[in-house]
Design an enzyme around this catalytic site. Structure first.
Site, PDB file in Angstrom:
ATOM      1  N   GLU A 171       0.853  -1.183   0.000  1.00 44.80           N
ATOM      2  CA  GLU A 171       0.000   0.000   0.000  1.00 44.80           C
ATOM      3  C   GLU A 171       0.890   1.234   0.000  1.00 44.80           C
ATOM      4  O   GLU A 171       1.972   1.236   0.599  1.00 44.80           O
ATOM      5  CB  GLU A 171      -0.913   0.031   1.227  1.00 44.80           C
TER       6      GLU A 171
ATOM      7  N   CYS B 297      -6.398   1.142   3.027  1.00 47.07           N
ATOM      8  CA  CYS B 297      -7.337   2.250   3.174  1.00 47.07           C
ATOM      9  C   CYS B 297      -7.392   3.150   1.959  1.00 47.07           C
ATOM     10  O   CYS B 297      -8.401   3.829   1.745  1.00 47.07           O
ATOM     11  CB  CYS B 297      -6.979   3.053   4.414  1.00 47.07           C
TER      12      CYS B 297
ATOM     13  N   ASN C 125     -12.364  -2.905   0.872  1.00 50.82           N
ATOM     14  CA  ASN C 125     -11.344  -3.028   1.907  1.00 50.82           C
ATOM     15  C   ASN C 125     -11.887  -2.552   3.240  1.00 50.82           C
ATOM     16  O   ASN C 125     -12.314  -1.400   3.366  1.00 50.82           O
ATOM     17  CB  ASN C 125     -10.109  -2.194   1.567  1.00 50.82           C
ATOM     18  N   GLU C 126     -11.898  -3.435   4.221  1.00 52.72           N
ATOM     19  CA  GLU C 126     -12.354  -3.127   5.581  1.00 52.72           C
ATOM     20  C   GLU C 126     -13.752  -2.503   5.596  1.00 52.72           C
ATOM     21  O   GLU C 126     -14.090  -1.734   6.491  1.00 52.72           O
ATOM     22  CB  GLU C 126     -11.338  -2.231   6.303  1.00 52.72           C
TER      23      GLU C 126
END
Length: 836
Positions: free
Chosen positions: A48, A249, A367-368
């Site tokens: 990331e 994120c 994502n999440e």
């Protein structure tokens, strides 16, 4: 979730031990007639753009803000650039930004110079100074024009920035009134660490410049638009089975406009749309999906792209009418990666230099993300993908921690889909994330042995541990953190048929530019080093077994080590204003009241106000700030010293804001526990442990929505290493935070080419003898290789001492189907045995 074990292909028969205890005569027994498979792709990496991992990091570009698009990060378009005035302060040459007739529609800002004296121009120091090595070739390019035709040539220089520095020079001629690309090569005359690149006009007049680029001399595989060699080679040396990208994120973004859009990252680099990334700095998209897929192909890893579903970090959600848009984005991405060169999107890939399709077997959808809206979006996108590309394995997010409401809701939803006829098979893997204290990794090694929660068998969704790391001593990358991860990884490999893929996170950190620690690889502009965590990952990924052999590990019982929670208490809120009253702390052994907010002597200064806006109105304590992470701690640490059993009671009222209360207990210096009530958007209740800056959930989590204006009765009972939390008289959370764990952890497996691989992790401070018995094993050679990572628990690598903790390999003899091996204190050992 309470982890319990019913039955599995292997058993762990271990008694709890304190980390510093000594266990002699441990026994490790394996039966080669019983095996379970281990996923081929078990160990990979997660990349990331955090901690400046891309621009200024892995990406080979040396110029910062090369396209003058920093405005997209709310920064000056000419930031990182400076005027070069050879005549000093009297020169009136000036650098500014302009937008008239830009280079292209995606790159709308450029630099314009009004040159009043020949030799004036502009310079860039890159990411804190450009490192140059004498005699090496640095390829560069830039776009130039002279709008009034007055400037026909420029001189490009590179080297040190001082007056007496030796400058390498290159002349560029043929500038016209139209944008034109020029390429050049710089060969520095001297080695410097704090150099710069300058572009200076040879005559007075008007000069426009854009996309000024200079790449490092050492580029991985000499690929165009390539990666910094030393960093890329460290990734290659891990031999990862897959690479998850681009996040993290940054996939969902701070808001929807800020989310990662893969279509902006493909095609010519000068036409890619730059953007502020989630972590607060500009991303040039010089590393885009093409570069990610190319790197995966270079190192033989499966690409695992993750795409947005239209849900942002700040809670912004695209309308349901956009479902088709996000599904089409996924389908277009798959076509771009795997379609023929004649297809719409495959053509773009081919034009970039890769006419043959890339491999693609995994796809992360979100994502999440969590909640019913997410489930609907995932289902819509996954069904569209499965209809056209049934071989692609789809991955669903389970949120951002290992055992909260969102985690359980995701698994419940996935299993409900599996039971349905129309939607069965739309989800292949569940992505679990957890960053936990080191003790968690030592006490949760049976997580995936729980066959009630993680059943074995065909058709069952598999686990993807997409992000994990051990936090120790303020999130340090020391050996002890790595040892606890290694201990846990033995359980991952033991359950390698349930856990299909896993990856440590984050991958990179630039010195002085971090948003998150710990990290696997640290670097600056010219150097890099691997952490002990890196070497643990490498030991496991390069010595993965193909099968887990049924085994048991027994260790003698020793005295238990108690974890006294103790400590003082505190009040807090998160994005919420609140009031508190009737606060009382009682020592349950002596029945002494340690604090009573209703006492006449009570005052607001009884609490150490760490953050927020605190005041006292009569008997009520008021917190009026809506900031996050607001805290006030009771100033009675000395009074509570040695107290093991106490009751903390209070009433709390939410008066406004997005979330709820942080009711702290067990506060000792920076370390604390807090009851997070109404966390994650006023949806959950859980206990978190750690520090105010970094915590992990312990125990369970339950749904909770706090109502404004209501007074809640709160009580926390602390008894030694246990706590019980009551809300309005009802028990909500009860947990024993045991700190007892085994000194030894192990895995035994074999490979298709006839090797037996034994992994041993000793987290104690003493050497440990292990009697190893390999029943029904094939005939073994009498010597074997042992690769060992060991040292002091607090040892860390650094730029000054990058190999302080690093593996060593030695030959051992006396190998048979029954032998004894002494593991070193604080060590990870991989024994590789060959069959005759």
């Amino acid at each position: 979730m309470k982890i319990t074990r019913k039955t599995a292909a292997c058993t762990i028969l271990a008694a709890g031990l304190a980390a510093t205890a000594i266990a002699q005569g441990a026994s490790l027994t394996a039966d080669f007639s019983k095996k379970t498979s281990v996923s081929d792709n078990l160990y990979g990496i997660f990349y990331e753009d955090i901690n400046y991992a891309a621009d200024g990091g892995l990406y080979g570009e040396m110029v910062q803000n090369r396209s003058f698009e920093f405005r997209k990060s709310n920064r000056s378009p000419t930031e990182t650039w400076k005027d070069v005035n050879i005549s000093g302060a009297s020169s009136k040459s000036r650098l500014r930004a302009a937008k008239t007739a830009p280079l292209n529609e995606n790159n709308q800002v450029y630099a314009t110079l009004t040159v009043k004296q020949a030799g004036d121009g502009m310079a860039n120091k890159g990411y804190g100074g450009m490192p140059f090595e004498a005699g090496k070739k640095y390829p560069g390019s830039l776009y130039l024009r002279s709008p009034d035709g007055t400037i026909k040539s420029v001189t490009i220089t590179a080297g040190g920035s001082g007056k007496n520095a030796k400058k390498a020079k290159v002349s560029i001629e043929g500038i016209t009134t139209e944008w034109k690309k020029f390429e050049f090569t710089i060969i520095p005359e001297e080695t410097v660490q704090n150099g710069e690149l300058a572009v200076c006009a040879d005559t007075v007049g008007k000069l426009d410049a854009d996309f000024i680029s200079l790449f490092r001399a050492d580029i991985y595989r000499n690929e165009p638009n390539g990666f910094r060699k030393d960093l890329a080679e460290k990734l290659e040396a891990l031999k990862p089975a897959f690479v998850r990208f681009p996040g993290g994120c940054i996939v969902h973004g701070l808001n929807l406009e800020n989310r990662y859009e893969w279509k902006d990252t493909v095609g010519p680099v000068e036409q890619r749309k730059e953007k502020l990334n989630f972590w607060g700095y500009q991303q040039s998209y010089g590393i885009g999906f093409y570069e990610y897929f190319r790197f995966c192909e270079d190192i033989g890893a499966e690409p695992l792209p993750v795409l947005s579903v239209g849900m942002a970090h700040n809670g912004e959600i695209s309308p349901a009418s956009d479902y088709q848009k996000y599904a089409q984005d996924a389908l277009d991405m798959i076509e771009w990666a795997t379609g023929p060169a004649t297809s719409k999107w495959g053509k773009i890939r081919a034009e970039a230099g890769h006419p043959q399709p890339f491999k693609l077997n995994y796809l992360g959808i979100g994502n999440e993300d969590c909640g019913q809206d997410y489930f609907a979006r995932f289902k819509y996108i996954a069904e569209a993908v499965k209809e056209k590309y049934p071989h692609i394995k789809t991955i669903i997010s389970s949120g951002y921690t290992y055992n909260d409401v969102n985690f359980h809701n995701t698994w419940s939803q996935v299993r409900a889909w599996e039971k349905g006829k129309k939607t069965a098979g739309i989800c292949d893997l569940v992505d679990e994330h957890y960053y936990n204290e080191s003790a968690w990794f030592l006490t949760n090694g049976k997580r995936y042995d729980n066959l009630d929660f993680y059943p074995r068998g065909e058709g069952q969704p598999k686990v993807f541990i997409g992000e994990y790391a051990s936090w120790v001593d303020g999130r340090r990358n020391n050996l002890y953190a790595a040892l606890t991860e290694a201990a846990y990884m033995t359980s991952i490999e033991r359950n390698g048929d349930i856990v299909e893929i896993s990856s440590y996170a984050p991958l990179f950190a630039k010195e002085g530019s971090t948003q998150w620690v710990p990290d696997m690889i640290w670097f600056n502009n010219s150097e890099s080093y691997q952490t002990p965590d890196y070497y643990v990952q490498q030991l496991f990924s390069t010595n993965k077994s193909d099968n887990t052999v049924s085994y048991s590990l027994t260790q003698p019982k020793t005295a238990q080590k108690k974890n006294a929670i103790g400590g003082t208490v505190g009040l807090g809120t998160w994005s919420t204003t609140a009031q508190f009253k009737d606060i009382k702390v009682t020592d349950e052994d002596s029945k002494e009241v340690l604090y009573d907010s209703n006492a006449k002597s009570s005052k607001i200064t009884d609490f150490r106000q760490e953050t927020g806006a605190w005041s006292k109105s009569g008997p009520v304590i008021v917190q009026s700030s809506a900031d996050i992470n607001v805290r006030a701690v009771l100033n009675n640490e000395a009074q509570t010293e040695g107290i093991q059993n106490y009751t903390y009671e209070l009433k709390a009222q939410k008066t406004g804001g997005a979330e709820g209360f942080l009711i702290m207990f067990g506060v000792k210096g920076k370390k604390l526990y807090w009851w997070n009530m109404g966390g994650w958007g006023n949806t959950q209740s859980c206990i978190e442990k750690g520090t105010a800056d970094g915590r992990t959930i312990i125990g369970d989590a339950k749904p909770l929505n706090l109502v404004n204006g209501k007074w809640y009765d709160i009580k926390i009972e602390v008894k030694g290493d246990s706590y019980s939390c009551y809300l309005d008289g009802q028990l909500i959370h009860s947990y024993t935070d045991a700190m007892n764990f085994d000194p030894l952890y192990a895995h035994i497996g074999d490979t298709k080419d006839g090797k037996v691989i034994i992994k041993l992790v000793n987290v104690s401070g003493s050497d440990q003898n292990v009697d190893i018995s390999l029943k029904n094993a094939p005939a073994l050679e009498t010597s074997a290789k042992a690769t060992i990572l060991c040292g002091k628990p607090e040892d860390e690598n650094s730029f000054a001492n990058p190999k302080k903790v690093s593996p060593v390999t030695e030959t051992i003899t006396g190998i048979s189907d029954s032998f004894t091996y002494k593991t070193k204190a604080n060590s990870v050992t991989v024994l590789k045995l060959k069959t005759k």
